[in-house]
Design an enzyme around this catalytic site. Structure first.
Site, mmCIF file in Angstrom:
data_model
loop_
_atom_site.group_PDB
_atom_site.id
_atom_site.type_symbol
_atom_site.label_atom_id
_atom_site.label_comp_id
_atom_site.label_asym_id
_atom_site.label_seq_id
_atom_site.Cartn_x
_atom_site.Cartn_y
_atom_site.Cartn_z
ATOM 1 N N SER A 7 0.808 -1.225 0.000
ATOM 2 C CA SER A 7 0.000 0.000 0.000
ATOM 3 C C SER A 7 0.840 1.274 0.000
ATOM 4 C CB SER A 7 -0.942 0.014 1.210
ATOM 5 O OG SER A 7 -0.199 -0.078 2.416
ATOM 6 N N GLY A 44 -1.935 -4.213 0.834
ATOM 7 C CA GLY A 44 -2.105 -5.421 1.639
ATOM 8 C C GLY A 44 -1.178 -6.553 1.264
ATOM 9 N N ASN A 73 3.635 -5.552 5.714
ATOM 10 C CA ASN A 73 2.422 -6.296 6.063
ATOM 11 C C ASN A 73 2.745 -7.625 6.724
ATOM 12 O OD1 ASN A 73 0.386 -4.435 5.231
ATOM 13 N ND2 ASN A 73 0.909 -4.922 3.117
ATOM 14 N N ASP A 157 -5.584 6.829 9.523
ATOM 15 C CA ASP A 157 -5.327 5.483 10.058
ATOM 16 C C ASP A 157 -3.991 5.373 10.786
ATOM 17 O OD1 ASP A 157 -3.422 5.390 8.005
ATOM 18 O OD2 ASP A 157 -4.454 3.825 6.871
ATOM 19 N N HIS A 160 -0.669 4.781 6.993
ATOM 20 C CA HIS A 160 -0.294 5.162 5.631
ATOM 21 C C HIS A 160 0.086 6.632 5.544
ATOM 22 C CE1 HIS A 160 -2.804 1.537 5.193
ATOM 23 N NE2 HIS A 160 -1.873 1.249 4.281
#
Length: 182
Positions: A7, A44, A73, A157, A160
């Site tokens: 991402s 992801g 991840n 979030d 990111h």
């Protein structure tokens, strides 16, 4: 040039064209570097996913340079670090066998993962780069996540990076990448 990432390279939560990879394309154009960039990043994605996709991507695009930006991840999911290391090593070897120069982009995890896990995780990127003799960006989010108040550099979030942080991320990658373009 092929970018295989997660991402952080796939512009998650960002307006299309504002992530570090499109900024890289602009930089290459501005510097009159004749290079086409294929962004094969998937939000992801893990090192297992990247490894499974890499052979087909190499066959299709025949890149001179491969940027591997994966592993974050894996760590966030608590996957075994030896598996992450093996996948990244195999990806690096596969890209080299296909004739590409490789840039490995390192990551770190937040301190709440424990100091031993965090140190082992961040160290595996330099370990692989040294063993495979490939270029390395030690910490992709240097100047973004490791500043006094990093919250301003991230989307809501807090995982990111926001649009304003993308130029810094490119600045972290560019010096090593530029060497591979010569």
């Amino acid at each position: 040039m092929l970018v295989v990432g997660d991402s952080l390279s796939a512009e998650y939560g960002l307006k299309r064209g504002t992530g570090w990879v499109p900024l890289l394309e602009k930089q290459l154009s501005d510097e009159k570097k004749n290079a086409r960039v294929v962004n094969a990043s998937i939000s992801g994605d893990t090192t297992s996913g990247g490894l499974s996709r890499l052979p087909a991507l190499l066959a299709q695009h025949k890149p001179a340079v491969v940027v591997i930006e994966l592993g974050g991840n894996d760590a966030l999911r608590g996957l075994p670090l030896d598996m992450t290391e093996k996948n990244l090593s195999t990806m690096t070897q596969t890209a080299k066998k296909a004739g590409a120069r490789v840039l490995l982009v390192g990551m770190q995890v937040p301190p709440n993962y424990g100091s031993a896990y965090a140190a082992t995780f961040s160290g595996l990127f330099s370990k692989i780069a040294k063993a495979e003799k490939v270029a390395l960006v030690p910490f992709f989010l240097k100047g973004v996540a490791d500043v006094a108040d990093p919250v301003a550099n991230f989307q809501a979030d807090r995982i990111h990076p926001n649009e304003q942080s993308q130029a810094r991320m490119l600045a972290n990658v560019w010096p090593e990448l530029k060497k591979l373009l010569k």
